[in-house]
Design a protein around this motif. Structure first.
Motif, PDB file in Angstrom:
ATOM      1  N   UNK B   3      56.550  11.481 -13.849  1.00 55.16           N
ATOM      2  CA  UNK B   3      55.604  11.804 -15.168  1.00 55.16           C
ATOM      3  C   UNK B   3      55.734  13.139 -15.562  1.00 55.16           C
ATOM      4  N   UNK B   4      57.012  13.940 -15.194  1.00 56.76           N
ATOM      5  CA  UNK B   4      56.992  15.087 -15.310  1.00 56.76           C
ATOM      6  C   UNK B   4      56.554  15.777 -16.761  1.00 56.76           C
ATOM      7  N   UNK B   5      57.305  14.783 -17.845  1.00 57.28           N
ATOM      8  CA  UNK B   5      57.065  15.348 -19.161  1.00 57.28           C
ATOM      9  C   UNK B   5      55.600  15.193 -19.680  1.00 57.28           C
ATOM     10  N   UNK B   6      54.662  14.438 -18.757  1.00 55.62           N
ATOM     11  CA  UNK B   6      53.291  14.532 -19.113  1.00 55.62           C
ATOM     12  C   UNK B   6      52.451  15.875 -18.955  1.00 55.62           C
ATOM     13  N   UNK B   7      53.127  16.655 -18.100  1.00 60.02           N
ATOM     14  CA  UNK B   7      52.838  18.050 -18.072  1.00 60.02           C
ATOM     15  C   UNK B   7      53.275  18.736 -19.188  1.00 60.02           C
ATOM     16  N   UNK B   8      52.159  19.225 -20.020  1.00 59.56           N
ATOM     17  CA  UNK B   8      52.570  19.724 -21.490  1.00 59.56           C
ATOM     18  C   UNK B   8      53.439  21.023 -21.587  1.00 59.56           C
ATOM     19  N   UNK B   9      53.436  21.811 -20.266  1.00 62.07           N
ATOM     20  CA  UNK B   9      54.171  23.110 -20.134  1.00 62.07           C
ATOM     21  C   UNK B   9      55.584  22.842 -20.129  1.00 62.07           C
ATOM     22  N   UNK B  10      55.810  21.660 -19.107  1.00 66.63           N
ATOM     23  CA  UNK B  10      57.251  21.293 -18.565  1.00 66.63           C
ATOM     24  C   UNK B  10      58.198  21.516 -19.673  1.00 66.63           C
ATOM     25  N   UNK B  11      58.278  20.936 -20.940  1.00 66.95           N
ATOM     26  CA  UNK B  11      59.222  20.754 -21.543  1.00 66.95           C
ATOM     27  C   UNK B  11      59.665  22.286 -22.228  1.00 66.95           C
ATOM     28  N   UNK B  12      58.696  23.008 -22.398  1.00 64.74           N
ATOM     29  CA  UNK B  12      58.927  24.370 -22.697  1.00 64.74           C
ATOM     30  C   UNK B  12      59.589  25.132 -21.700  1.00 64.74           C
ATOM     31  N   UNK B  13      59.098  25.039 -20.404  1.00 67.34           N
ATOM     32  CA  UNK B  13      59.743  25.497 -19.141  1.00 67.34           C
ATOM     33  C   UNK B  13      61.249  25.311 -19.279  1.00 67.34           C
ATOM     34  N   UNK B  14      61.256  23.915 -19.281  1.00 72.52           N
ATOM     35  CA  UNK B  14      62.950  23.556 -19.097  1.00 72.52           C
ATOM     36  C   UNK B  14      63.930  24.225 -20.291  1.00 72.52           C
ATOM     37  N   UNK B  88      51.536  24.451 -11.070  1.00 72.69           N
ATOM     38  CA  UNK B  88      50.130  24.582 -10.935  1.00 72.69           C
ATOM     39  C   UNK B  88      49.345  24.455 -12.222  1.00 72.69           C
ATOM     40  N   UNK B  89      49.884  23.834 -13.500  1.00 73.19           N
ATOM     41  CA  UNK B  89      49.096  23.636 -14.333  1.00 73.19           C
ATOM     42  C   UNK B  89      48.561  24.907 -15.063  1.00 73.19           C
ATOM     43  N   UNK B  90      49.481  25.837 -15.599  1.00 74.32           N
ATOM     44  CA  UNK B  90      48.778  26.916 -16.414  1.00 74.32           C
ATOM     45  C   UNK B  90      48.521  26.288 -17.934  1.00 74.32           C
TER      46      UNK B  90
END
Lengths: 146, 146, 146
Positions: B3-14, B88-90
């Motif tokens: 569920x990594x893409x559930x974290x809304x920040x992750x696609x931007x970080x990637x 950490x969910x920023x």
């Protein structure tokens, strides 16, 4: 990361990433072996008590160091990009192709560097690994947001 | 990572992580370009057949190598710290600010190194990137356990 | 990574990984301090206006650079392997043992390198860190697929 093993690609990524990082770390032991047998040390305190002269260089040591440096420059980007790529949910077949080409290319690169094999052996090993990483990077960029 | 893409920040970080890693890897191609055009090779076997003399150095090559090394020293810590920070969910706004400042700072650093621009251009690019990474590290330390 | 903090080991991993990456990055500031106080610059444009001669080297700078390079060669593999190891779901006790031995070993290595302490201090710090990383790598390999 609780459900990280639910991603069917992840266990494979973890395997190949660990193998190439271990291969990179093994270079430090090859360097240490050459330093001890050729008695070329990098710091004054390393030589004291061993009757060795002051720090110097030796082509055998420098060659493994260049190989190690090239590993760091290529293997670490592979692991970082590969992790993000795995998170984008690629097909298992496509992911395995990338991981195996990269791993094979880097082992070939190391052999070509250390023997050494005549060029363009080493360049081809380098380029095959680079292309595998760039191809994964391309997949990430088309699946992400900016 | 299922569920990594559930974290809304992750696609931007990637996205930003991939961009800065690709930029770092591109340095190896700039180095290869200078090696071929200036005919300065790093290994004896690279020169054979090309009529080049034994391995030597050239300031154009050394400058790009220093720039590449500085990238490795800064971009890889950014990706590692950035990944943990993302976990950490920023807030999305705060995360984007960090990612964009770092990415902009490293592109500016590369331009300032390769032209070169007069100092303190390069130092400012380096420090802006460093501060973005340290700020994320601080967020991690205050959200984790030891 | 949505549920990444559900993994009880992760918050601890994030802490120790951040600490050792920050320690590695701190080396760049120590290098800068020595460059400024010893007036040994790496690029021609860094020296201009400061009345310094052309780029040269100094043993104090080179020693910190070697220490920094050794950190990059060991800390980054630790973070990559440690992240994959965390994802395999180790017991908290075992994971903390690995993280703490590695972190302690690298701080001891840095002190042994910079003072310097007589050998084999530095070698023992290096080997303790290497063994912690290799032990985690072994756990990954036995939990993954190829």
């Amino acid at each position: 990361m609780a459900g990280v093993f639910d991603n069917p690609v992840f266990p494979y990524f973890a395997f190949y990433a660990t193998v190439v990082v271990l291969k990179t770390m093994a270079m430090t032991l090859v360097i240490a072996f050459h330093r001890l047998t050729k008695r070329v040390y990098i710091n004054p305190e390393d030589a004291s008590g061993l009757g060795a002269p002051k720090p110097t260089t030796h082509e055998s040591v420098e060659r493994v160091r260049r190989c190690h440096m090239n590993d760091l420059e290529n293997v670490i980007p592979f692991v970082l990009i590969g992790l993000l790529y795995t998170a984008t949910g690629p097909s298992l077949g496509s992911a395995l192709l990338h991981f195996r080409i990269f791993t094979g290319a880097r082992f070939f690169h190391t052999i070509a560097y250390l023997l050494p094999l005549p060029q363009p052996s080493r360049v081809l090993g380098f380029l095959a690994g680079l292309l595998a990483t760039v191809s994964m990077a391309w997949s990430i960029l088309s699946a992400t947001k900016y």
